[in-house]
Design an enzyme around this catalytic site. Structure first.
Site, PDB file in Angstrom:
ATOM      1  N   GLY A   4     -27.974 -41.967 -30.613  1.00 45.15           N
ATOM      2  CA  GLY A   4     -29.021 -41.799 -31.628  1.00 45.15           C
ATOM      3  C   GLY A   4     -29.004 -40.421 -32.263  1.00 45.15           C
ATOM      4  N   GLN A  56     -23.513 -50.491 -16.393  1.00 42.49           N
ATOM      5  CA  GLN A  56     -24.915 -50.120 -16.169  1.00 42.49           C
ATOM      6  C   GLN A  56     -25.214 -50.098 -14.669  1.00 42.49           C
ATOM      7  OE1 GLN A  56     -26.776 -49.100 -18.698  1.00 42.49           O
ATOM      8  NE2 GLN A  56     -28.385 -48.570 -17.251  1.00 42.49           N
ATOM      9  N   GLU A  91     -32.863 -40.423 -17.627  1.00 43.17           N
ATOM     10  CA  GLU A  91     -33.123 -41.865 -17.687  1.00 43.17           C
ATOM     11  C   GLU A  91     -32.071 -42.601 -16.863  1.00 43.17           C
ATOM     12  OE1 GLU A  91     -32.340 -44.151 -21.330  1.00 43.17           O
ATOM     13  OE2 GLU A  91     -34.373 -44.913 -21.164  1.00 43.17           O
ATOM     14  N   CYS A 108     -37.218 -49.452 -22.073  1.00 45.97           N
ATOM     15  CA  CYS A 108     -37.419 -48.054 -22.477  1.00 45.97           C
ATOM     16  C   CYS A 108     -38.767 -47.555 -21.985  1.00 45.97           C
ATOM     17  CB  CYS A 108     -37.313 -47.926 -23.986  1.00 45.97           C
ATOM     18  SG  CYS A 108     -38.358 -49.091 -24.852  1.00 45.97           S
ATOM     19  N   SER A 164     -29.513 -45.280 -26.958  1.00 42.74           N
ATOM     20  CA  SER A 164     -29.481 -44.076 -26.121  1.00 42.74           C
ATOM     21  C   SER A 164     -29.607 -42.803 -26.957  1.00 42.74           C
ATOM     22  CB  SER A 164     -28.152 -44.046 -25.364  1.00 42.74           C
ATOM     23  OG  SER A 164     -27.095 -43.923 -26.295  1.00 42.74           O
ATOM     24  N   LYS A 208     -26.357 -55.154 -36.766  1.00 45.64           N
ATOM     25  CA  LYS A 208     -25.298 -54.978 -35.765  1.00 45.64           C
ATOM     26  C   LYS A 208     -25.944 -54.954 -34.374  1.00 45.64           C
ATOM     27  CE  LYS A 208     -23.320 -52.080 -32.994  1.00 45.64           C
ATOM     28  NZ  LYS A 208     -22.913 -53.000 -31.980  1.00 45.64           N
ATOM     29  N   GLU A 235     -35.132 -44.688 -32.104  1.00 45.98           N
ATOM     30  CA  GLU A 235     -35.972 -44.832 -30.911  1.00 45.98           C
ATOM     31  C   GLU A 235     -35.045 -44.804 -29.712  1.00 45.98           C
ATOM     32  OE1 GLU A 235     -39.085 -44.696 -30.286  1.00 45.98           O
ATOM     33  OE2 GLU A 235     -39.622 -44.472 -32.385  1.00 45.98           O
TER      34      GLU A 235
HETATM   35  P1  NAP Z   1     -26.523 -47.459 -26.852  1.00 48.52           P
HETATM   36  O1  NAP Z   1     -25.323 -47.431 -26.000  1.00 48.52           O
HETATM   37  O2  NAP Z   1     -26.943 -46.196 -27.500  1.00 48.52           O
HETATM   38  O3  NAP Z   1     -26.255 -48.587 -27.962  1.00 48.52           O
HETATM   39  C1  NAP Z   1     -27.235 -48.956 -28.905  1.00 48.52           C
HETATM   40  C2  NAP Z   1     -26.545 -49.583 -30.106  1.00 48.52           C
HETATM   41  O4  NAP Z   1     -25.793 -48.574 -30.788  1.00 48.52           O
HETATM   42  C3  NAP Z   1     -25.544 -50.666 -29.736  1.00 48.52           C
HETATM   43  O5  NAP Z   1     -25.571 -51.686 -30.700  1.00 48.52           O
HETATM   44  C4  NAP Z   1     -24.227 -49.903 -29.769  1.00 48.52           C
HETATM   45  O6  NAP Z   1     -23.097 -50.725 -29.944  1.00 48.52           O
HETATM   46  C5  NAP Z   1     -24.451 -49.010 -30.958  1.00 48.52           C
HETATM   47  N1  NAP Z   1     -23.536 -47.845 -31.024  1.00 48.52           N
HETATM   48  C6  NAP Z   1     -22.796 -47.297 -30.040  1.00 48.52           C
HETATM   49  N2  NAP Z   1     -22.047 -46.279 -30.520  1.00 48.52           N
HETATM   50  C7  NAP Z   1     -22.325 -46.175 -31.843  1.00 48.52           C
HETATM   51  C8  NAP Z   1     -21.860 -45.332 -32.886  1.00 48.52           C
HETATM   52  N3  NAP Z   1     -20.977 -44.368 -32.661  1.00 48.52           N
HETATM   53  N4  NAP Z   1     -22.339 -45.515 -34.138  1.00 48.52           N
HETATM   54  C9  NAP Z   1     -23.264 -46.475 -34.385  1.00 48.52           C
HETATM   55  N5  NAP Z   1     -23.740 -47.340 -33.420  1.00 48.52           N
HETATM   56  C10 NAP Z   1     -23.279 -47.181 -32.168  1.00 48.52           C
HETATM   57  O7  NAP Z   1     -27.799 -48.007 -26.039  1.00 48.52           O
HETATM   58  P2  NAP Z   1     -27.877 -49.285 -25.110  1.00 48.52           P
HETATM   59  O8  NAP Z   1     -27.175 -49.005 -23.830  1.00 48.52           O
HETATM   60  O9  NAP Z   1     -27.506 -50.492 -25.878  1.00 48.52           O
HETATM   61  O10 NAP Z   1     -29.459 -49.381 -24.841  1.00 48.52           O
HETATM   62  C11 NAP Z   1     -30.124 -48.701 -23.824  1.00 48.52           C
HETATM   63  C12 NAP Z   1     -30.845 -47.497 -24.392  1.00 48.52           C
HETATM   64  O11 NAP Z   1     -31.770 -47.933 -25.408  1.00 48.52           O
HETATM   65  C13 NAP Z   1     -31.705 -46.774 -23.362  1.00 48.52           C
HETATM   66  O12 NAP Z   1     -31.528 -45.398 -23.502  1.00 48.52           O
HETATM   67  C14 NAP Z   1     -33.127 -47.183 -23.744  1.00 48.52           C
HETATM   68  O13 NAP Z   1     -34.127 -46.268 -23.352  1.00 48.52           O
HETATM   69  C15 NAP Z   1     -33.018 -47.280 -25.218  1.00 48.52           C
HETATM   70  N6  NAP Z   1     -34.107 -48.084 -25.773  1.00 48.52           N
HETATM   71  C16 NAP Z   1     -35.111 -47.425 -26.418  1.00 48.52           C
HETATM   72  C17 NAP Z   1     -36.190 -48.145 -26.926  1.00 48.52           C
HETATM   73  C18 NAP Z   1     -37.304 -47.435 -27.648  1.00 48.52           C
HETATM   74  O14 NAP Z   1     -38.050 -48.092 -28.369  1.00 48.52           O
HETATM   75  N7  NAP Z   1     -37.446 -46.124 -27.500  1.00 48.52           N
HETATM   76  C19 NAP Z   1     -36.225 -49.527 -26.783  1.00 48.52           C
HETATM   77  C20 NAP Z   1     -35.177 -50.159 -26.100  1.00 48.52           C
HETATM   78  C21 NAP Z   1     -34.117 -49.424 -25.607  1.00 48.52           C
HETATM   79  P3  NAP Z   1     -22.197 -51.282 -28.724  1.00 48.52           P
HETATM   80  O15 NAP Z   1     -22.897 -50.929 -27.447  1.00 48.52           O
HETATM   81  O16 NAP Z   1     -22.134 -52.720 -28.979  1.00 48.52           O
HETATM   82  O17 NAP Z   1     -20.863 -50.614 -28.852  1.00 48.52           O
END
Ligand code: NAP
Length: 502
Positions: A242, A340, A394, A293, A238, A184, A259
């Site tokens: 997570g 964003q 962040e 990240c 996020s 997904k 992560e």
């Molecule tokens: P996000 O909003 O948490 O979304 C991540 C994924 O989770 C998306 O596919 C999202 O789907 C899905 N999601 C949202 N709500 C969910 C739920 N209730 N149940 C299951 N899945 C759900 O994060 P993002 O904005 O895409 O990415 C940015 C974040 O990723 C930042 O905080 C960054 O630091 C982190 N990141 C961390 C690393 C690492 O290795 N530590 C690497 C890259 C990024 P939809 O958005 O499509 O609804």
């Protein structure tokens, strides 16, 4: 649904891959996929798939499991190796799609694709290295060893910021480990996800072994995490999402790997090579528009060199050309979407209100041609206090905080004084401080005299503290998450025993 302003040659509505067939989502709801550098360009229509689509994908994955786990691991690896070759052949195409969909510059996109190829290459080899170990027994004529076995159906949930590389570093080890996978992707990056799944399919991944379900986290993500046949979830995104997923997984006693966010410090000491530290800071903070990240979001600089550091950095920032990443002279692209960009602008306001000194940027770029995209000027705040929100939370955009400190000990305390722990970096040539930093810094990855960003396919990657839970990704440790260890005792004594192990 809004009509497409500019229909593309590619599929206008992205489809799911279920049981080896590209199928239209059962949903009637959709959103548009916009180029963040030019929102008049509609790249496609993103279906908001339903629980019904997830159910079909999970059922197919469960049915495919038996055949896939019986496929010898080296053969599973060969399919992943073939995917690496196909991605190599299509690297320019995938990189351009990535730039148009996510906004990073085309050279950054190509860098991401090349790293993804390395990840696939490395993980393919894991098929030949899927080893347990033999161990001595306390009993005579007993043979004890461990084997690695698949978990079952695994859900891979990924963010938008590395939409090629992160899926590769999750899907490849999951497949090589003998699992079937439901992928997904973020709803912001369905195009690159589609290209990637096309490549895996063409490489020979059998029907049902890898499925793609495009849709929102709230529906598709939740349905996957709650599905009784899903035995593991690998999530990057996020902290907010997570940590909730982690709780849910714990309640179902399944493996969950998360992560999450970062607030990465780059520490500059008095004897640092200033030119190098400035260049690394600029690249770490503004490369990929700060949407990494591992982005450098805090420069922690000793007071005695802080003025020279900031002056040189400001000169460097003024040279950053912002624009559409397809233009090769551009160094920094837009924020990925409106939301964003608004988050970034809100944090800039917070920084001003908190009393940090704004030295450059601090606003949206709105004159043509920027008015068609989500562009924020590269922003530097000086005299940031470690307790300020811009130094703690962040931001995920092109905003850097400079925090001035007295000495190394204070720098280390400030660097560690956040909830996150992904990456860090130290600029100095003082060996005793280098080793103390490596020992004491609370991050999963650390760099000496190199930027906070970057990683290699064969080296473990992941964070500590609020950044990461579960086992490390990439490197050999990747297989630990995607396999279960079984311990085997074989008695070949040939006689009845009178003593047994306690
Ligand atoms: P996000 O909003 O948490 O979304 C991540 C994924 O989770 C998306 O596919 C999202 O789907 C899905 N999601 C949202 N709500 C969910 C739920 N209730 N149940 C299951 N899945 C759900 O994060 P993002 O904005 O895409 O990415 C940015 C974040 O990723 C930042 O905080 C960054 O630091 C982190 N990141 C961390 C690393 C690492 O290795 N530590 C690497 C890259 C990024 P939809 O958005 O499509 O609804």
């Amino acid at each position: 649904m809004e009509p497409l302003a500019k229909p593309q040659a590619r599929a206008e509505t992205y489809r799911n891959l279920i049981n080896g067939r590209w199928v239209t989502s059962s949903s009637t709801r959709s959103v548009r996929n916009l180029n963040p550098a030019d929102t008049t360009e509609v790249l496609g229509v993103v279906p908001l798939s339903t629980g019904q689509d997830v159910e079909a994908a999970v059922r197919a994955a469960q049915e495919a499991l038996e055949g896939w786990r019986e496929t010898p691991a080296p053969q599973r690896g060969q399919i992943v190796a073939r995917a690496a070759q196909l991605l190599t052949a299509r690297k320019e195409e995938v990189a351009r799609a990535l730039t148009r969909e996510e906004g990073k510059t085309v050279s950054e996109s190509l860098g991401e694709v090349l790293k993804s190829i390395n990840v696939l290459d490395y993980m393919a080899g894991e098929g030949r290295r899927l080893a347990g170990e033999t161990l001595p027994s306390e009993l005579t004529n007993n043979f004890c060893y461990t084997i690695r076995q698949p978990l079952g159906v695994v859900a891979v949930i990924t963010p938008w910021n590395f939409p090629v590389c992160i899926p590769c570093w999750k899907i490849a080890p999951a497949l090589v480990g003998g699992n079937t996978v439901i992928f997904k992707p973020s709803t912001l990056t369905p195009w690159t996800a589609t290209l990637l799944v096309e490549i895996f399919t063409e490489a020979g991944v059998p029907p049902g072994v890898l499925s793609l379900v495009i849709g929102s986290g709230g529906t598709v993500g939740e349905a996957l995490v709650n599905h009784p046949l899903v035995r593991a979830v690998s999530f990057t995104g996020s902290n907010e999402i997570g940590s909730e997923l982690y709780h849910r997984g714990a309640r179902r006693q399944i493996k969950v790997q998360c992560e999450m966010g970062g607030k990465n410090p780059l520490v500059v000491l008095e004897d640092a090579d200033l030119e190098l530290a400035v260049e690394s800071t600029a690249q770490g903070a503004f490369g990929s528009t700060g949407q990494r990240c591992t982005a450098t979001s805090r420069a922690v600089v000793v007071e005695s060199i802080a003025n020279r550091f900031v002056d040189a950095l400001l000169q460097r920032i003024r040279k950053i050309r912002v624009g559409n990443g397809l233009d090769k002279s551009v160094e920094m692209g837009p924020s990925v979407d409106k939301s964003q960009m608004e988050t970034v602008l809100r944090y800039i306001d917070i920084g001003k209100e908190e009393g940090a000194q704004l030295r450059c940027g601090g606003h949206r770029l709105e004159d043509p041609p920027y008015d068609r995209g989500y562009f924020v000027a590269p922003t530097l705040f000086d005299y940031v206090q470690p307790s300020m929100r811009i130094a703690q939370e962040e931001i995920f955009g092109p905003v850097l905080s400079v925090i001035r400190v007295r000495d190394f000990d204070e720098a280390l305390a400030v660097a560690n004084g956040v909830k996150y722990g992904l990456s860090s970096s130290l600029y100095t040539n003082d060996a005793s401080k280098i080793f103390k930093f490596i020992e004491r810094i609370e991050t999963g990855v650390t760099h000496v005299n190199s930027p906070t960003t970057g990683g290699e396919a064969h080296l473990p990657f992941g964070g500590v503290k609020a950044t990461g839970v579960g086992l490390r990704e990439m490197g050999r440790t990747a297989m630990e998450f995607y396999t279960e260890l079984k311990t085997v005792y074989i008695d070949y004594t040939g006689q009845k025993r009178t003593t047994f192990l306690y």
